[in-house]
Design a protein around this motif. Structure first.
Motif, PDB file in Angstrom:
ATOM      1  N   GLY A 108      -3.811  -4.115  -1.222  1.00  0.00           N
ATOM      2  CA  GLY A 108      -3.177  -2.800  -1.269  1.00  0.00           C
ATOM      3  C   GLY A 108      -3.608  -1.993  -2.473  1.00  0.00           C
ATOM      4  O   GLY A 108      -4.741  -2.115  -2.947  1.00  0.00           O
ATOM      5  N   ASN A 109      -2.683  -1.166  -2.971  1.00  0.00           N
ATOM      6  CA  ASN A 109      -3.027  -0.298  -4.099  1.00  0.00           C
ATOM      7  C   ASN A 109      -1.917  -0.219  -5.141  1.00  0.00           C
ATOM      8  O   ASN A 109      -1.828   0.752  -5.898  1.00  0.00           O
ATOM      9  CB  ASN A 109      -3.391   1.107  -3.605  1.00  0.00           C
ATOM     10  CG  ASN A 109      -2.239   1.778  -2.860  1.00  0.00           C
ATOM     11  OD1 ASN A 109      -1.113   1.294  -2.856  1.00  0.00           O
ATOM     12  ND2 ASN A 109      -2.526   2.903  -2.218  1.00  0.00           N
ATOM     13  N   SER A 110      -1.080  -1.234  -5.204  1.00  0.00           N
ATOM     14  CA  SER A 110       0.024  -1.245  -6.159  1.00  0.00           C
ATOM     15  C   SER A 110      -0.444  -1.682  -7.546  1.00  0.00           C
ATOM     16  O   SER A 110      -1.362  -2.501  -7.678  1.00  0.00           O
ATOM     17  CB  SER A 110       1.121  -2.200  -5.664  1.00  0.00           C
ATOM     18  OG  SER A 110       2.105  -2.417  -6.666  1.00  0.00           O
TER      19      SER A 110
ATOM     20  N   THR B  89      -6.148  -0.701   6.760  1.00  0.00           N
ATOM     21  CA  THR B  89      -5.590  -1.933   6.177  1.00  0.00           C
ATOM     22  C   THR B  89      -4.853  -2.748   7.220  1.00  0.00           C
ATOM     23  O   THR B  89      -4.973  -3.981   7.267  1.00  0.00           O
ATOM     24  CB  THR B  89      -4.644  -1.571   5.006  1.00  0.00           C
ATOM     25  OG1 THR B  89      -5.318  -0.716   4.087  1.00  0.00           O
ATOM     26  CG2 THR B  89      -4.185  -2.828   4.286  1.00  0.00           C
TER      27      THR B  89
ATOM     28  N   ASN C 130      -3.238   9.618   4.389  1.00  0.00           N
ATOM     29  CA  ASN C 130      -2.608   8.328   4.116  1.00  0.00           C
ATOM     30  C   ASN C 130      -2.390   7.488   5.371  1.00  0.00           C
ATOM     31  O   ASN C 130      -2.529   6.263   5.335  1.00  0.00           O
ATOM     32  CB  ASN C 130      -1.275   8.539   3.393  1.00  0.00           C
ATOM     33  CG  ASN C 130      -1.466   8.956   1.950  1.00  0.00           C
ATOM     34  OD1 ASN C 130      -1.902   8.186   1.117  1.00  0.00           O
ATOM     35  ND2 ASN C 130      -1.130  10.207   1.656  1.00  0.00           N
TER      36      ASN C 130
ATOM     37  N   VAL D 189      -4.061   3.778   5.802  1.00  0.00           N
ATOM     38  CA  VAL D 189      -3.289   2.537   5.946  1.00  0.00           C
ATOM     39  C   VAL D 189      -3.592   1.859   7.285  1.00  0.00           C
ATOM     40  O   VAL D 189      -3.470   0.628   7.408  1.00  0.00           O
ATOM     41  CB  VAL D 189      -1.776   2.816   5.792  1.00  0.00           C
ATOM     42  CG1 VAL D 189      -1.159   3.347   7.083  1.00  0.00           C
ATOM     43  CG2 VAL D 189      -1.033   1.537   5.358  1.00  0.00           C
TER      44      VAL D 189
ATOM     45  N   GLN E 260       0.840  -1.198   0.000  1.00  0.00           N
ATOM     46  CA  GLN E 260       0.000   0.000   0.000  1.00  0.00           C
ATOM     47  C   GLN E 260       0.874   1.247   0.000  1.00  0.00           C
ATOM     48  O   GLN E 260       1.567   1.531   0.975  1.00  0.00           O
ATOM     49  CB  GLN E 260      -0.961   0.014   1.191  1.00  0.00           C
ATOM     50  CG  GLN E 260      -1.951   1.180   1.125  1.00  0.00           C
ATOM     51  CD  GLN E 260      -3.197   0.941   1.951  1.00  0.00           C
ATOM     52  OE1 GLN E 260      -3.597  -0.207   2.173  1.00  0.00           O
ATOM     53  NE2 GLN E 260      -3.833   2.018   2.404  1.00  0.00           N
TER      54      GLN E 260
ATOM     55  N   ASN F 161      -7.962  -4.523  -4.153  1.00  0.00           N
ATOM     56  CA  ASN F 161      -7.436  -3.210  -4.501  1.00  0.00           C
ATOM     57  C   ASN F 161      -8.138  -2.159  -3.647  1.00  0.00           C
ATOM     58  O   ASN F 161      -9.365  -2.066  -3.644  1.00  0.00           O
ATOM     59  CB  ASN F 161      -7.675  -2.941  -5.988  1.00  0.00           C
ATOM     60  CG  ASN F 161      -7.237  -1.558  -6.399  1.00  0.00           C
ATOM     61  OD1 ASN F 161      -6.081  -1.194  -6.229  1.00  0.00           O
ATOM     62  ND2 ASN F 161      -8.168  -0.780  -6.931  1.00  0.00           N
TER      63      ASN F 161
ATOM     64  N   TYR G  53     -11.405   2.596   1.813  1.00  0.00           N
ATOM     65  CA  TYR G  53     -10.540   2.511   2.994  1.00  0.00           C
ATOM     66  C   TYR G  53     -11.388   2.178   4.225  1.00  0.00           C
ATOM     67  O   TYR G  53     -11.662   3.039   5.064  1.00  0.00           O
ATOM     68  CB  TYR G  53      -9.814   3.836   3.217  1.00  0.00           C
ATOM     69  CG  TYR G  53      -9.000   4.319   2.038  1.00  0.00           C
ATOM     70  CD1 TYR G  53      -7.824   3.685   1.665  1.00  0.00           C
ATOM     71  CD2 TYR G  53      -9.401   5.442   1.305  1.00  0.00           C
ATOM     72  CE1 TYR G  53      -7.070   4.145   0.595  1.00  0.00           C
ATOM     73  CE2 TYR G  53      -8.652   5.910   0.237  1.00  0.00           C
ATOM     74  CZ  TYR G  53      -7.491   5.253  -0.119  1.00  0.00           C
ATOM     75  OH  TYR G  53      -6.750   5.720  -1.178  1.00  0.00           O
TER      76      TYR G  53
END
Length: 386
Positions: free
Chosen positions: A299-301, A235, A228, A232, A218, A317, A336
């Motif tokens: 995550g968000n990669s 997560t 941010n 996170v 992430q 995602n 989120y």
């Protein structure tokens, strides 16, 4: 008597560890091409030891680094990003003036890449851009399209992106849907990773990768600076509740990174992150081996969108970073929210591996790129193609 060198000088810019890994087959083909003189310029996070040892990898693979560019300012904030981009323009201009390449090749959408493109454009050096035309969130969206408008030759990874580039006024004769080089790299190799390596690197609990495990990647969203850390944390709490070992990779060098890093450290100190190992870097071949065996990527990669589509890895995602990007059936997107993240992860884990998707894959991607770079007619002055 001076012997004239008729080889085309192609300068390939590497600004991150994943740039090198995703481009390795292209570089090998360029290096072996009789009509090409390959120049390699390495800069930005690719020189930072916390994000891998790209220079040693290059040397080990038989490549020569022609120039190093130290440009990354610490701080993890918007000002550091802007100043890094400015420093990069100055440094890339000096390097390109010394090397005098016929083409500069850049990949992706990060601010370091924009620096190289701006410098090359003002030096009247034709630019080739790999992976343009995609649509996503964050400042990367703007940077990607800005590089497209500076570039002369385009190598999008899919048909949607090819059409988008043409709608931006680029000449269709110079826009080539070649597929994703990173997927070709994965498809041509069968990588494995060991417990010993994973647990020698990073910090946290020991994770047995011979049993089910998660991979978490992430990164910060630069348009959501200030949020941010909170995002996170959702997560972190979701992953902790899943009761499955996880390997968590540190975020990229971007504005907002320090928010994420702080939240991870606080979580480790106060929540006792059981069964989670935190890594800053894993060599590319081993990372692929780790990814293809995991039960789910969270995550968000872009790894969840591109590489995982080919490997069939289930993906959760999170958030806005990849919004708009073409996704295969293996991706579930959530907000989120710890409950939604955990619920989607459980669903993906129960579902298991997906059928391989070819939405970003084409055969012979690297060789096609090299064939075009080595022979295409070059030009400097761009015009809007209506």
């Amino acid at each position: 008597m001076k012997i004239k060198n008729n080889k085309r000088k192609i300068c390939f810019v590497i600004t991150a560890g994943n740039h090198y890994s995703r481009s390795k087959l292209i570089l090998r083909a360029l290096q072996s091409h009789r009509a090409v003189d390959l120049q390699l310029v390495v800069g930005a996070s690719a020189l930072l030891p916390n994000y891998g040892d790209v220079l040693s990898e290059l040397a080990g693979d038989g490549f020569v680094c022609h120039a190093k560019i130290v440009m990354t300012l610490e701080g993890g904030n918007l000002v550091a990003m802007a100043k890094t981009a400015g420093i990069g323009i100055t440094e890339f201009a000096t390097v390109f003036d010394n090397l005098k390449p016929d083409i500069v090749v850049v990949r992706g959408d990060r601010y370091e890449v924009l620096s190289a493109a701006v410098a090359a454009a003002y030096l009247n050096i034709p630019i080739a851009h790999i992976e343009g035309g995609d649509v996503t969130g964050t400042i990367d969206e703007s940077v990607r399209h800005a590089v497209t408008k500076l570039a002369h030759i385009h190598f999008p990874t899919n048909e949607q992106s090819r059409r988008r580039i043409i709608r931006m006024g680029e000449n269709p004769r110079y826009v080539f849907n070649v597929g994703c080089p990173g997927l070709e790299f994965i498809a041509k190799n069968n990588y494995v990773v060991s417990n010993e390596l994973v647990n020698r690197l990073g910090v946290g609990d020991i994770v047995d990768i011979n049993k089910p495990y998660l991979v978490v990647m992430q990164h910060s969203v630069t348009s959501e600076v200030g949020l941010n850390g909170r995002n996170v944390k959702e997560t972190l709490l979701a992953v902790a509740k899943l009761n499955i070992p996880a390997i968590w990779f540190w975020p990229n060098v971007d504005a907002g990174t320090d928010e994420i890093s702080k939240e991870i450290r606080v979580f480790r100190e106060h929540q006792h992150s059981k069964d989670i190992r935190f890594l800053k870097y894993l060599p590319t071949e081993q990372f692929v081996g780790l990814l293809k065996k995991c039960s789910c990527l969270i995550g968000n990669s872009s790894v969840g969108i591109k590489e995982s589509s080919w490997l069939g890895v289930p993906v959760v995602n999170i958030g806005t970073r990849q919004q708009g990007r073409m996704k295969a059936d293996n991706v579930i997107t959530v907000s989120y929210d710890r409950k939604k993240i955990a619920s989607a992860a459980r669903k993906q884990i129960a579902r298991g591996p997906y059928k391989r998707s070819g939405i970003y894959f084409k055969k012979n991607t690297s060789q096609r790129i090299v064939d075009i770079l080595s022979s295409i007619e070059l030009y400097v002055q761009k015009k809007f193609h209506a």
